[in-house]
Design a protein around this motif. Structure first.
Motif, mmCIF file in Angstrom:
data_model
loop_
_atom_site.group_PDB
_atom_site.id
_atom_site.type_symbol
_atom_site.label_atom_id
_atom_site.label_comp_id
_atom_site.label_asym_id
_atom_site.label_seq_id
_atom_site.Cartn_x
_atom_site.Cartn_y
_atom_site.Cartn_z
ATOM 1 N N ALA A 46 0.832 -1.209 0.000
ATOM 2 C CA ALA A 46 0.000 0.000 0.000
ATOM 3 C C ALA A 46 0.863 1.253 0.000
ATOM 4 C CB ALA A 46 -0.930 -0.005 1.205
ATOM 5 N N LEU A 47 1.951 1.217 0.760
ATOM 6 C CA LEU A 47 2.844 2.386 0.781
ATOM 7 C C LEU A 47 3.513 2.596 -0.574
ATOM 8 C CD1 LEU A 47 4.481 1.941 4.283
ATOM 9 C CD2 LEU A 47 2.701 3.564 3.617
ATOM 10 N N LEU A 48 3.815 1.514 -1.251
ATOM 11 C CA LEU A 48 4.410 1.637 -2.585
ATOM 12 C C LEU A 48 3.375 2.043 -3.629
ATOM 13 C CD1 LEU A 48 6.772 -1.464 -2.599
ATOM 14 C CD2 LEU A 48 7.403 0.945 -2.328
ATOM 15 N N ALA A 49 2.148 1.546 -3.496
ATOM 16 C CA ALA A 49 1.098 1.846 -4.473
ATOM 17 C C ALA A 49 0.515 3.240 -4.297
ATOM 18 C CB ALA A 49 -0.020 0.810 -4.369
ATOM 19 N N ARG A 51 1.813 6.043 -4.567
ATOM 20 C CA ARG A 51 2.276 6.990 -5.590
ATOM 21 C C ARG A 51 1.467 6.878 -6.886
ATOM 22 N NH1 ARG A 51 7.389 9.262 -4.708
ATOM 23 N NH2 ARG A 51 8.219 8.618 -2.704
ATOM 24 N N ARG A 52 0.874 5.721 -7.108
ATOM 25 C CA ARG A 52 0.091 5.509 -8.332
ATOM 26 C C ARG A 52 -1.391 5.799 -8.133
ATOM 27 N NH1 ARG A 52 3.246 4.316 -12.877
ATOM 28 N NH2 ARG A 52 5.131 3.327 -12.103
ATOM 29 N N SER A 53 -1.974 5.190 -7.087
ATOM 30 C CA SER A 53 -3.413 5.303 -6.895
ATOM 31 C C SER A 53 -3.739 5.330 -5.405
ATOM 32 C CB SER A 53 -4.123 4.120 -7.552
ATOM 33 O OG SER A 53 -5.484 4.094 -7.204
ATOM 34 N N ARG A 54 -4.423 6.359 -4.990
ATOM 35 C CA ARG A 54 -4.809 6.480 -3.591
ATOM 36 C C ARG A 54 -5.877 5.458 -3.223
ATOM 37 N NH1 ARG A 54 -7.105 12.061 -1.524
ATOM 38 N NH2 ARG A 54 -5.588 12.730 -3.049
ATOM 39 N N VAL A 55 -6.764 5.124 -4.139
ATOM 40 C CA VAL A 55 -7.834 4.167 -3.873
ATOM 41 C C VAL A 55 -7.261 2.771 -3.657
ATOM 42 C CG1 VAL A 55 -9.902 3.096 -4.845
ATOM 43 C CG2 VAL A 55 -9.491 5.534 -5.179
ATOM 44 N N ILE A 56 -6.355 2.356 -4.527
ATOM 45 C CA ILE A 56 -5.734 1.035 -4.386
ATOM 46 C C ILE A 56 -4.913 0.978 -3.105
ATOM 47 C CG2 ILE A 56 -4.030 -0.529 -5.386
ATOM 48 C CD1 ILE A 56 -5.030 0.376 -8.142
ATOM 49 N N ALA A 57 -4.201 2.033 -2.798
ATOM 50 C CA ALA A 57 -3.391 2.068 -1.579
ATOM 51 C C ALA A 57 -4.269 1.976 -0.339
ATOM 52 C CB ALA A 57 -2.557 3.333 -1.538
ATOM 53 N N SER A 58 -5.388 2.657 -0.342
ATOM 54 C CA SER A 58 -6.303 2.595 0.806
ATOM 55 C C SER A 58 -6.891 1.203 0.963
ATOM 56 C CB SER A 58 -7.426 3.610 0.643
ATOM 57 O OG SER A 58 -6.899 4.912 0.588
ATOM 58 N N THR A 93 -0.513 7.499 2.910
ATOM 59 C CA THR A 93 -0.884 7.253 1.514
ATOM 60 C C THR A 93 -1.428 8.518 0.860
ATOM 61 O OG1 THR A 93 -3.057 6.433 2.206
ATOM 62 C CG2 THR A 93 -1.325 4.799 1.854
ATOM 63 N N ARG A 94 -2.169 9.308 1.612
ATOM 64 C CA ARG A 94 -2.686 10.563 1.049
ATOM 65 C C ARG A 94 -1.550 11.551 0.785
ATOM 66 N NH1 ARG A 94 -7.945 11.747 1.124
ATOM 67 N NH2 ARG A 94 -7.527 13.951 1.456
ATOM 68 N N ALA A 95 -0.581 11.610 1.692
ATOM 69 C CA ALA A 95 0.522 12.563 1.529
ATOM 70 C C ALA A 95 1.404 12.177 0.341
ATOM 71 C CB ALA A 95 1.360 12.614 2.802
ATOM 72 N N GLN A 96 1.636 10.890 0.136
ATOM 73 C CA GLN A 96 2.438 10.469 -1.001
ATOM 74 C C GLN A 96 1.727 10.757 -2.302
ATOM 75 O OE1 GLN A 96 3.811 6.484 -0.784
ATOM 76 N NE2 GLN A 96 4.888 6.803 1.139
ATOM 77 N N ALA A 97 0.421 10.576 -2.334
ATOM 78 C CA ALA A 97 -0.337 10.847 -3.560
ATOM 79 C C ALA A 97 -0.303 12.332 -3.896
ATOM 80 C CB ALA A 97 -1.776 10.362 -3.405
ATOM 81 N N THR A 99 2.064 14.423 -2.962
ATOM 82 C CA THR A 99 3.445 14.780 -3.285
ATOM 83 C C THR A 99 3.735 14.490 -4.753
ATOM 84 O OG1 THR A 99 4.136 14.285 -1.051
ATOM 85 C CG2 THR A 99 5.854 14.372 -2.704
ATOM 86 N N VAL A 100 3.256 13.374 -5.257
ATOM 87 C CA VAL A 100 3.472 13.014 -6.653
ATOM 88 C C VAL A 100 2.729 13.997 -7.557
ATOM 89 C CG1 VAL A 100 3.026 11.256 -8.393
ATOM 90 C CG2 VAL A 100 3.948 10.616 -6.173
ATOM 91 N N ARG A 101 1.502 14.367 -7.187
ATOM 92 C CA ARG A 101 0.748 15.309 -8.008
ATOM 93 C C ARG A 101 1.398 16.681 -8.024
ATOM 94 N NH1 ARG A 101 -4.546 13.588 -5.436
ATOM 95 N NH2 ARG A 101 -4.952 11.660 -6.537
#
Length: 104
Positions: A46-49, A51-58, A93-97, A99-101
């Motif tokens: 989840a921590l790795l995912a 960066r790609r998708s917040r829904v999948i990470a959650s 997970t929200r902060a990483q998403a 940060t990427v955006r």
């Protein structure tokens, strides 16, 4: 505390809690062993995912943290670690998403 430091700390603490879940899995046997090890892998995924998708990470975060906490409800450690993983993993997970955006 700036955004980068907050992201780093929440991610690091969630990863450490995932390692504690793996430790619970190694110490347990049967269903606890499977759920602990699988949960640790799913939380790290989840921590790795994130960066790609917040829904999948959650979804991975919840699927990793909740089953062992429910299966070992009689213990104090597994439910508390699971709850802390959700409380720290959700902002991580929200902060990483975000940060990427912000970089793109």
């Amino acid at each position: 505390m700036n955004h980068t430091l907050w992201t780093w700390w929440t991610t690091a603490l969630t990863a450490i809690l995932a390692l504690l879940y793996a430790w619970i899995g190694f110490a347990g046997y049967g269903l606890d062993c499977v759920l602990g090890l699988t949960g640790a892998v799913l939380v790290l995924a989840a921590l790795l995912a994130a960066r790609r998708s917040r829904v999948i990470a959650s979804a991975l975060l919840v699927l990793g943290a909740v089953p062992l906490a429910v299966a070992a409800w009689w213990s104090i450690v597994a439910p508390v670690v699971g709850l802390l993983m959700l409380l720290l993993g959700w902002p991580a997970t929200r902060a990483q998403a975000t940060t990427v955006r912000a970089r793109t």
